[in-house]
Design a protein around this motif. Structure first.
Motif, mmCIF file in Angstrom:
data_model
loop_
_atom_site.group_PDB
_atom_site.id
_atom_site.type_symbol
_atom_site.label_atom_id
_atom_site.label_comp_id
_atom_site.label_asym_id
_atom_site.label_seq_id
_atom_site.Cartn_x
_atom_site.Cartn_y
_atom_site.Cartn_z
ATOM 1 N N LEU A 1 43.367 -35.412 39.187
ATOM 2 C CA LEU A 1 42.724 -34.503 38.244
ATOM 3 C C LEU A 1 41.688 -35.281 37.450
ATOM 4 O O LEU A 1 42.011 -36.260 36.784
ATOM 5 N N GLN A 2 40.448 -34.864 37.566
ATOM 6 C CA GLN A 2 39.351 -35.527 36.869
ATOM 7 C C GLN A 2 38.935 -34.694 35.661
ATOM 8 O O GLN A 2 39.110 -33.478 35.649
ATOM 9 N N LEU A 3 38.351 -35.343 34.665
ATOM 10 C CA LEU A 3 37.857 -34.630 33.499
ATOM 11 C C LEU A 3 36.874 -33.542 33.918
ATOM 12 O O LEU A 3 36.857 -32.453 33.355
ATOM 13 N N ASP A 4 36.089 -33.812 34.946
ATOM 14 C CA ASP A 4 35.127 -32.818 35.429
ATOM 15 C C ASP A 4 35.818 -31.556 35.934
ATOM 16 O O ASP A 4 35.234 -30.475 35.891
ATOM 17 N N ASP A 5 37.068 -31.685 36.404
ATOM 18 C CA ASP A 5 37.811 -30.508 36.863
ATOM 19 C C ASP A 5 38.129 -29.574 35.698
ATOM 20 O O ASP A 5 38.399 -28.392 35.896
ATOM 21 N N GLN B 1 35.541 -24.427 37.754
ATOM 22 C CA GLN B 1 35.890 -25.691 38.411
ATOM 23 C C GLN B 1 37.399 -25.896 38.429
ATOM 24 O O GLN B 1 37.962 -26.320 39.434
ATOM 25 N N PHE B 2 38.050 -25.604 37.308
ATOM 26 C CA PHE B 2 39.492 -25.793 37.251
ATOM 27 C C PHE B 2 40.199 -24.804 38.175
ATOM 28 O O PHE B 2 41.178 -25.157 38.833
ATOM 29 N N SER B 3 39.689 -23.590 38.247
ATOM 30 C CA SER B 3 40.277 -22.589 39.148
ATOM 31 C C SER B 3 40.189 -23.046 40.595
ATOM 32 O O SER B 3 41.117 -22.844 41.381
ATOM 33 N N THR B 4 39.085 -23.675 40.958
ATOM 34 C CA THR B 4 38.914 -24.203 42.311
ATOM 35 C C THR B 4 39.931 -25.312 42.577
ATOM 36 O O THR B 4 40.534 -25.380 43.646
ATOM 37 N N PHE B 5 40.148 -26.175 41.583
ATOM 38 C CA PHE B 5 41.140 -27.245 41.684
ATOM 39 C C PHE B 5 42.529 -26.642 41.920
ATOM 40 O O PHE B 5 43.272 -27.064 42.811
ATOM 41 N N VAL B 6 42.884 -25.620 41.136
ATOM 42 C CA VAL B 6 44.187 -24.963 41.266
ATOM 43 C C VAL B 6 44.295 -24.274 42.623
ATOM 44 O O VAL B 6 45.333 -24.342 43.287
#
Length: 84
Positions: A61-65, A71-76
């Motif tokens: 998990l990067q700060l950019d996420d 962006q966070f939704s894409t990570f999830v």
């Protein structure tokens, strides 16, 4: 309901300042626009794990996420995708 919609709902609950999920923009910066502090960030991440019944990949998990809801939704979404 999309993953992004669900992330917005969780964020609105964590913020607990009268902001509704509908008011949260997809490009909204979680820290800059909503003032998410460190304790709220931890609460948010734990609530996301509960909402999606998954374990976040903290080492990756990067700060950019966390820079935007999108962006966070894409990570999830990558974590929630079924393994093939």
């Amino acid at each position: 309901m999309t993953i992004e919609d669900r992330v917005k709902l969780v964020l609105a609950k964590v913020l607990d300042n009268g902001t509704t999920a509908e008011e949260i923009g997809s490009g909204a910066d979680l820290v800059e626009e909503y003032g998410l502090d460190s304790l709220q960030t931890i609460t948010f991440l734990l609530a996301i794990e509960d909402e999606f019944d998954l374990e976040l990949d903290y080492p990756n998990l990067q700060l950019d996420d966390l820079r935007s809801v999108r962006q966070f939704s894409t990570f999830v979404e990558r974590l929630a995708a079924p393994v093939q």
